[in-house]
Write an enzyme that holds these catalytic residues in place. Structure first.
Site, short mmCIF file in Angstrom:
data_model
loop_
_atom_site.label_atom_id
_atom_site.label_comp_id
_atom_site.label_asym_id
_atom_site.label_seq_id
_atom_site.Cartn_x
_atom_site.Cartn_y
_atom_site.Cartn_z
N HIS A 203 -3.33 -1.58 5.01
CA HIS A 203 -1.94 -1.80 4.62
C HIS A 203 -1.80 -1.99 3.11
O HIS A 203 -0.74 -1.74 2.55
CB HIS A 203 -1.36 -3.00 5.38
CG HIS A 203 0.01 -2.73 5.91
ND1 HIS A 203 0.26 -1.83 6.93
CD2 HIS A 203 1.23 -3.22 5.55
CE1 HIS A 203 1.56 -1.79 7.17
NE2 HIS A 203 2.17 -2.63 6.35
N LYS B 212 6.28 3.54 14.46
CA LYS B 212 6.70 2.48 15.38
C LYS B 212 7.78 3.01 16.32
O LYS B 212 8.66 3.77 15.91
CB LYS B 212 7.23 1.28 14.60
CG LYS B 212 6.13 0.49 13.90
CD LYS B 212 6.67 -0.75 13.26
CE LYS B 212 5.57 -1.61 12.64
NZ LYS B 212 6.09 -2.82 11.97
N ARG C 27 -1.12 1.32 1.82
CA ARG C 27 0.28 1.68 2.10
C ARG C 27 1.22 1.03 1.07
O ARG C 27 2.13 1.68 0.56
CB ARG C 27 0.63 1.24 3.53
CG ARG C 27 2.05 1.55 3.98
CD ARG C 27 2.14 1.25 5.47
NE ARG C 27 3.50 1.06 5.95
CZ ARG C 27 4.29 2.05 6.35
NH1 ARG C 27 3.90 3.30 6.28
NH2 ARG C 27 5.51 1.78 6.80
N TYR D 33 9.61 -3.30 -2.35
CA TYR D 33 8.68 -2.70 -3.30
C TYR D 33 9.29 -2.55 -4.69
O TYR D 33 8.56 -2.49 -5.68
CB TYR D 33 8.20 -1.33 -2.79
CG TYR D 33 7.36 -1.43 -1.55
CD1 TYR D 33 6.06 -1.90 -1.60
CD2 TYR D 33 7.89 -1.09 -0.31
CE1 TYR D 33 5.30 -2.01 -0.45
CE2 TYR D 33 7.13 -1.20 0.85
CZ TYR D 33 5.85 -1.67 0.77
OH TYR D 33 5.10 -1.78 1.91
N ARG E 181 0.44 3.95 8.22
CA ARG E 181 -0.12 2.74 8.83
C ARG E 181 -1.48 3.12 9.42
O ARG E 181 -1.69 4.27 9.80
CB ARG E 181 0.79 2.22 9.93
CG ARG E 181 2.20 1.84 9.45
CD ARG E 181 3.05 1.40 10.64
NE ARG E 181 4.38 1.01 10.21
CZ ARG E 181 5.45 1.81 10.20
NH1 ARG E 181 5.32 3.08 10.60
NH2 ARG E 181 6.63 1.39 9.81
N HIS F 262 10.39 3.40 7.44
CA HIS F 262 11.09 2.14 7.60
C HIS F 262 12.47 2.38 8.22
O HIS F 262 13.22 3.23 7.74
CB HIS F 262 11.29 1.45 6.24
CG HIS F 262 10.05 0.83 5.70
ND1 HIS F 262 9.88 0.55 4.35
CD2 HIS F 262 8.91 0.42 6.31
CE1 HIS F 262 8.70 0.00 4.17
NE2 HIS F 262 8.09 -0.09 5.33
#
Length: 302
Positions: free
Chosen positions: A238, A167, A241, A273, A143, A264
């Site tokens: 992004h 995150k 990414r 994806y 990110r 994730h």
């Protein structure tokens, strides 16, 4: 003029201590909108009122994503009231979240990614930095906040690993390819020393010697996209990414490994994806395979 609500003020004050400023601001706007609709303090709201409010928003054409965000803000607010003993129930908890339509992430083709990287070629300190940044965003799927938050010590060029904070402050280690390692080594030896006027720990520095910001990274990519003949407004960190994840899966990487590299928490996020790669495979098949061309109805010439 929004109605002053002590319960809302208390909730926002607690939220500021543990959440990002953007999230708190989003909560404030959404809860004040509900208070304006209710024309009263929202602490005593009932489930039926929340459902009526959401129904009116839906009728006004608000998207499922907006409705889901408003409901999430209300759930958090009433959860706070329960924690402080101001309510014994959460009237928003039993209301189902609106179904969001998940759009497939846009990606660059492998050739477009190459063109973007090639556009960063140069012999100035900033060119070395830009090439290293693009190689890292595309080659490690970071990110933008993770990339600009890296410190010099976060990169292990011998083992070709990058240690980043994702995150929730979760640390993960991501492998990088040979080309990204070469670009980083070149930047560290021939680019960063000329930018590092303040002895900063950050890996990526701006032209004044300070840490590169998210906005700075966006601007770098826009300029490179224009130079590469791509649509500048389409290219952002992004997107690289998304491209990283899609190209890995197209190359045969397993879903769980890609999930770990992307950081994730939920495998379902990564599974999105696979739909991108399935779509590309179908398009390639129908355009290239002679037996895949759709025949008109009726006999096939027997």
């Amino acid at each position: 003029m929004p109605i002053r609500d002590p319960d809302l003020d208390s909730f926002l004050a607690v939220s500021r201590a543990r959440l990002a400023p953007r999230t708190v601001e989003s909560y404030r706007r959404d809860l004040e909108d509900f208070a304006g609709w209710l024309k009263a303090g929202i602490a005593g709201a009932k489930a039926a009122q929340i459902e009526e409010y959401l129904a009116e928003l839906r009728a006004a054409g608000r998207t499922p994503a907006t409705l889901a965000r408003r409901l999430a803000a209300l759930r958090s607010f009433f959860k706070h009231l329960m924690l402080v003993g101001a309510r014994s129930d959460n009237p928003a908890a039993g209301i189902p979240s609106p179904r969001r339509t998940r759009t497939l992430p846009r990606t660059l083709s492998a050739r477009e990614a190459e063109r973007l990287i090639e556009a960063a070629a140069g012999t100035t300190p900033r060119s070395f930095r830009d090439a290293a940044l693009v190689e890292l965003l595309y080659g490690a799927g970071l990110r933008v906040s993770e990339a600009v938050g890296l410190e010099r010590a976060s990169v292990d060029l011998e083992e070709r690993l990058v240690r980043c904070l994702g995150k929730g402050g979760k640390e993960r280690v991501v492998p990088i390819g040979r080309r990204a390692a070469v670009a980083l080594r070149r930047y560290l030896s021939r680019g960063r020393p000329f930018l590092d006027r303040r002895h900063r720990p950050e890996l990526f520095l701006n032209s004044r010697g300070g840490p590169l910001t998210r906005a700075g990274a966006f601007l770098i990519l826009r300029k490179l996209a224009e130079r590469a003949g791509l649509e500048p407004e389409r290219v952002h960190p992004h997107l690289l990414r998304h491209s990283f994840a899609t190209h890995l899966l197209e190359g045969g990487a397993d879903l769980r490994s890609v999930q770990e590299m992307l950081g994730h928490a939920d495998l379902a996020t990564t599974e999105l994806y696979t739909h991108v790669t399935d779509k590309r495979r179908r398009e390639a098949y129908f355009s290239a395979h002679p037996h895949a061309r759709r025949q008109p109805d009726g006999d096939a010439g027997e």
